[in-house]
Design an enzyme around this catalytic site. Structure first.
Site, PDB file in Angstrom:
ATOM      1  N   ASN A  35      46.273  40.669  46.286  1.00 61.35           N
ATOM      2  CA  ASN A  35      47.672  40.702  45.852  1.00 61.35           C
ATOM      3  C   ASN A  35      47.993  42.128  45.410  1.00 61.35           C
ATOM      4  O   ASN A  35      47.093  42.947  45.205  1.00 61.35           O
ATOM      5  CB  ASN A  35      47.924  39.690  44.739  1.00 61.35           C
ATOM      6  CG  ASN A  35      47.075  39.959  43.510  1.00 61.35           C
ATOM      7  OD1 ASN A  35      45.895  40.278  43.617  1.00 61.35           O
ATOM      8  ND2 ASN A  35      47.649  39.819  42.330  1.00 61.35           N
ATOM      9  N   HIS A  36      49.283  42.430  45.267  1.00 59.56           N
ATOM     10  CA  HIS A  36      49.676  43.823  45.001  1.00 59.56           C
ATOM     11  C   HIS A  36      50.570  43.857  43.770  1.00 59.56           C
ATOM     12  O   HIS A  36      51.725  43.438  43.819  1.00 59.56           O
ATOM     13  CB  HIS A  36      50.423  44.368  46.215  1.00 59.56           C
ATOM     14  CG  HIS A  36      50.367  45.862  46.340  1.00 59.56           C
ATOM     15  ND1 HIS A  36      49.708  46.683  45.438  1.00 59.56           N
ATOM     16  CD2 HIS A  36      50.892  46.707  47.288  1.00 59.56           C
ATOM     17  CE1 HIS A  36      49.827  47.941  45.822  1.00 59.56           C
ATOM     18  NE2 HIS A  36      50.539  47.991  46.938  1.00 59.56           N
ATOM     19  N   VAL A  37      50.027  44.341  42.633  1.00 59.12           N
ATOM     20  CA  VAL A  37      50.779  44.279  41.380  1.00 59.12           C
ATOM     21  C   VAL A  37      51.053  45.638  40.747  1.00 59.12           C
ATOM     22  O   VAL A  37      51.859  45.725  39.818  1.00 59.12           O
ATOM     23  CB  VAL A  37      50.050  43.370  40.355  1.00 59.12           C
ATOM     24  CG1 VAL A  37      50.022  41.933  40.831  1.00 59.12           C
ATOM     25  CG2 VAL A  37      48.641  43.878  40.063  1.00 59.12           C
ATOM     26  N   ASP A  41      46.252  49.568  42.206  1.00 61.36           N
ATOM     27  CA  ASP A  41      45.456  48.575  42.935  1.00 61.36           C
ATOM     28  C   ASP A  41      44.476  49.210  43.917  1.00 61.36           C
ATOM     29  O   ASP A  41      43.285  48.853  43.950  1.00 61.36           O
ATOM     30  CB  ASP A  41      46.374  47.601  43.679  1.00 61.36           C
ATOM     31  CG  ASP A  41      47.239  46.783  42.736  1.00 61.36           C
ATOM     32  OD1 ASP A  41      46.947  46.781  41.523  1.00 61.36           O
ATOM     33  OD2 ASP A  41      48.198  46.150  43.202  1.00 61.36           O
TER      34      ASP A  41
END
Length: 719
Positions: A35-37, A41
């Site tokens: 996932n990309h937060v 990352d």
């Protein structure tokens, strides 16, 4: 050397921890899908994964100065989604044995939930037949390098965890066109990403989740408001919770099931969490069930004490309940303030400083709350939910819907209703959204006005309630709404059209049952299909049990983390009946729950509800859905209420009885509508009975038990 330095630096600052089986990363062909937060990352993965992967980076980003500065520690290839050669280059890299990292969302999340999943990553996985290793990044969204400013309480150096999930594979979908194969593959990868989020959800109790929400969104963040128009912050709600927790100890024992008969109000939330913190099990009493229904609930759950409010009993004209239900002790919240001592105040103050110490020892699998079924098909049953099952359903909702701390929920469905409890209280509290608790969904003029006045963005209710809100609302009342969700009964086409025409809003229909905490499936903006109730939520398994006489679909059975612990029945008071369902071979399987609903799945996984298994009539050898009969009546008379029951028939086995509030409705009108819409004549009742008002339950659904009794009494009298 440089890599080691940065690894030590990040380890010290962010206390980075990598969990999961790293062996999958050493397979021959590997695609890692995180996932990309945040902007951190890629650096985090480059530093802490035990392999040196290649990152797919959009061309526009790969040309920036900071990417060039990172080349000593990060290998990357430019990715241009408009050029097929970019995809082919990634496939070749995987086939050559290089682990590849692709962020399927293609951008940093601005909601905290999963964003849109691009098909390209899925197509690379399917084309290369790579082992997919899902990876969850938790904690980086709290840093200043995320895009959640104003949505979470940011901190410089939060703890960050990297969770490696079990590897999986994505086969190339079968479809005639490449575009279709890419789309299907993208949906499959989206499911994998959602399942990954569910797999790493925290193991917490409800009280611990409240504390986690305060920590994540800030103690000063408003979270609950009611008709007193004095919003409670997380800190204020916690203070009230500790006050209640201390007082409840004087009236109940640890592990005791206590009844709560309270309106939708901020104090109700405090009572729920206060009871849970001290090991009591709140049983949400349905005050619309009447004396008989409440007596059954009290007996089934072995309740000795009910906590309520004098003001609530006054305004609801409910004093007949404590007067007649004398088998329990009634405790009034207004009387508790006088019980507080100096020692209690010191206890509350001390636990405000260390709130986790206020919770007695509990496990997520322990019983947390008891809800009661509506009693539409018999005596109400106690449905025991654990902390785990309720929080799993909240997490499932958060996984598919992009609720944020900027949202404001209007919650008018009562908290004794599972929909009102989970969607109307727990979900907004644990997503940082503010919720306005209103004591009655029946105030059709007031609710729209409050939605407008409080700038609400989320509204949910039954089809009946939503139809009436639309009738009385000004066209501008709902200008801020993002989500309008219908559940608990079938969404009528006329209601859907009214909302679209008057407000330009699409109603999203969902499906749930109390035993599943309650949401099972729901349409959301990212995945919606007209005429369905959405897809089964991530984390759940579903199967269909074939039913004699029913050609399409079958009886829906479910298994998952949001399934109840079991039933409490009045026939066997206090004894928990764990869920189990008969499979196709007639064998009981533990953990499965039989919904009793007949459904179909389409090729994309969307669910269509055909009706209740108990709500089918066998007429002249044909299975007729009573839901379909009611839809015919509603089509012929859209502004009235209709409900169907069954009576015995000497010639055809069973016959239909239609109850209606339309005293002008005739069989000819029903036949005309049925023929126009291809409904068989067997589904058109000959016995039509007019009622000035249909008996209904507190949820707004017809009271079929009362209607069936009316049919039986009439048949007995006739004999």
């Amino acid at each position: 050397m440089l890599l080691g330095f940065f690894r030590l630096l990040f380890k010290g600052l962010y206390r980075v921890r990598l969990t999961g089986d790293t062996q999958a990363l050493y397979q021959q062909k590997v695609l890692i899908t995180p996932n990309h937060v945040s902007f951190l990352d890629g650096i985090l993965l480059a530093l802490f994964l035990p392999v040196r992967p290649v990152f797919a980076v959009y061309t526009s980003i790969s040309q920036r100065w900071f990417m060039r500065a990172l080349t000593p520690i990060i290998d990357f290839v430019p990715l241009d989604p408009t050029k097929p050669m970019s995809i082919k280059h990634l496939v070749r890299l995987i086939e050559q044995g290089r682990p590849v990292v692709i962020f399927p969302e293609g951008r940093i999340s601005v909601s905290g939930s999963l964003m849109k999943i691009y098909d390209g990553a899925a197509f690379v996985a399917a084309k290369s037949q790579a082992t997919i290793v899902p990876l969850r990044i938790d904690g980086a969204e709290l840093t200043p390098f995320s895009r959640l400013k104003g949505l979470v309480k940011r901190r410089l150096f939060p703890r960050i965890q990297l969770h490696l999930l079990p590897p999986t594979h994505l086969p190339m979908p079968e479809a005639p066109r490449a575009r279709d194969r890419r789309k299907i593959a993208g949906e499959m990868l989206h499911q994998i990403m959602m399942e990954a989020r569910m797999a790493v959800r925290p193991r917490e109790t409800l009280y611990e989740s409240l504390l986690a929400a305060q920590d994540r969104f800030g103690a000063r963040k408003p979270c609950v408001e009611d008709i007193n128009f004095q919003p409670d912050t997380y800190r204020k709600l916690l203070t009230k919770t500790l006050f209640v927790a201390r007082i409840l100890e004087k009236y109940s024992q640890r592990g005791e099931k206590i009844g709560l008969m309270l309106p939708n109000a901020g104090i109700s939330a405090a009572v729920i969490f206060g009871a849970i913190a001290r090991g009591r099990i709140p049983a949400m009493m349905n005050y619309t069930a009447g004396v008989k229904g409440l007596s059954s609930a009290i007996a089934a759950a072995e309740i000795n004490t009910i906590f309520t409010s004098r003001t609530f009993l006054d305004k609801g004209k409910l004093w007949h309940l404590p007067e007649q239900l004398t088998q329990v002790r009634w405790v009034f919240l207004e009387d508790l303030k006088g019980d507080i001592t100096l020692a209690d105040k010191l206890w509350i103050f001390g636990h405000l400083l260390a709130p986790r110490l206020a919770q007695v020892k509990q496990q997520p699998e322990d019983a947390a709350m008891i809800l009661f079924t509506s009693g539409s098909e018999g005596n109400p049953k106690g449905v025991v939910h654990s902390h785990k099952s309720l929080l799993a359903n909240v997490e499932q909702i958060k996984t598919i819907a992009d609720f944020t701390a900027n949202d404001r929920f209007m919650s008018a469905l009562p908290l004794f209703h599972s929909f009102g409890l989970t969607v109307g209280l727990l979900t907004p509290l644990f997503t940082g959204a503010e919720v306005f608790l209103y004591p009655s969904p029946l105030h059709y003029r007031v609710v729209p006005e409050l939605v407008y006045d409080r700038n609400c963005t989320v509204l949910f209710g039954t089809s009946t309630f939503l139809a009436n809100y639309a009738r009385f609302a000004n066209p501008y009342d709902f200008y801020r709404l993002r989500y309008v969700v219908a559940g608990a009964e079938k969404l009528q086409e006329s209601t859907k059209q009214l909302w679209q025409d008057k407000f330009g809003l699409r109603i999203l229909e969902g499906y749930g049952v109390t035993e599943c905490a309650p949401v099972v499936s729901i349409n959301v903006p990212m995945a919606a299909k007209v005429g369905t109730v959405g897809r089964i939520l991530p984390g759940m398994d579903a199967r269909l049990l074939a039913m004699p006489g029913i050609e399409q679909g079958g009886r829906l059975q479910l298994k998952g983390p949001n399934i109840m612990k079991g039933y409490l029945r009045v026939e066997n008071p206090g004894v928990l009946e764990a869920p189990a369902a008969e499979n196709q071979h007639g064998e009981k399987e533990a953990g499965w729950y039989d919904t009793g609903d007949i459904v179909t799945f389409d090729e994309q996984g969307y669910v269509r509800i055909q009706g209740r298994a108990k709500r089918f009539a066998k007429i002249a050898g044909e299975m007729i859905s009573l839901e379909m009969v009611e839809q015919v009546a509603l089509g012929a008379s859209p502004d009235k209420m209709h409900a169907t029951a069954i009576k015995q028939d000497a010639s055809k086995g069973e016959a239909l009885v239609l109850f209606t509030t339309d005293n002008e409705l005739t069989r000819e009108a029903l036949l005309r509508y049925a023929r126009q819409h291809g409904v068989p004549e067997l589904a058109v009742p000959r016995d039509i009975r007019w009622l000035k008002q249909l008996p209904v339950l507190g949820s707004g659904k017809p009271d079929y038990v009362t209607l069936k009794n009316m049919v039986d009494e009439a048949e007995t009298t006739h004999e």
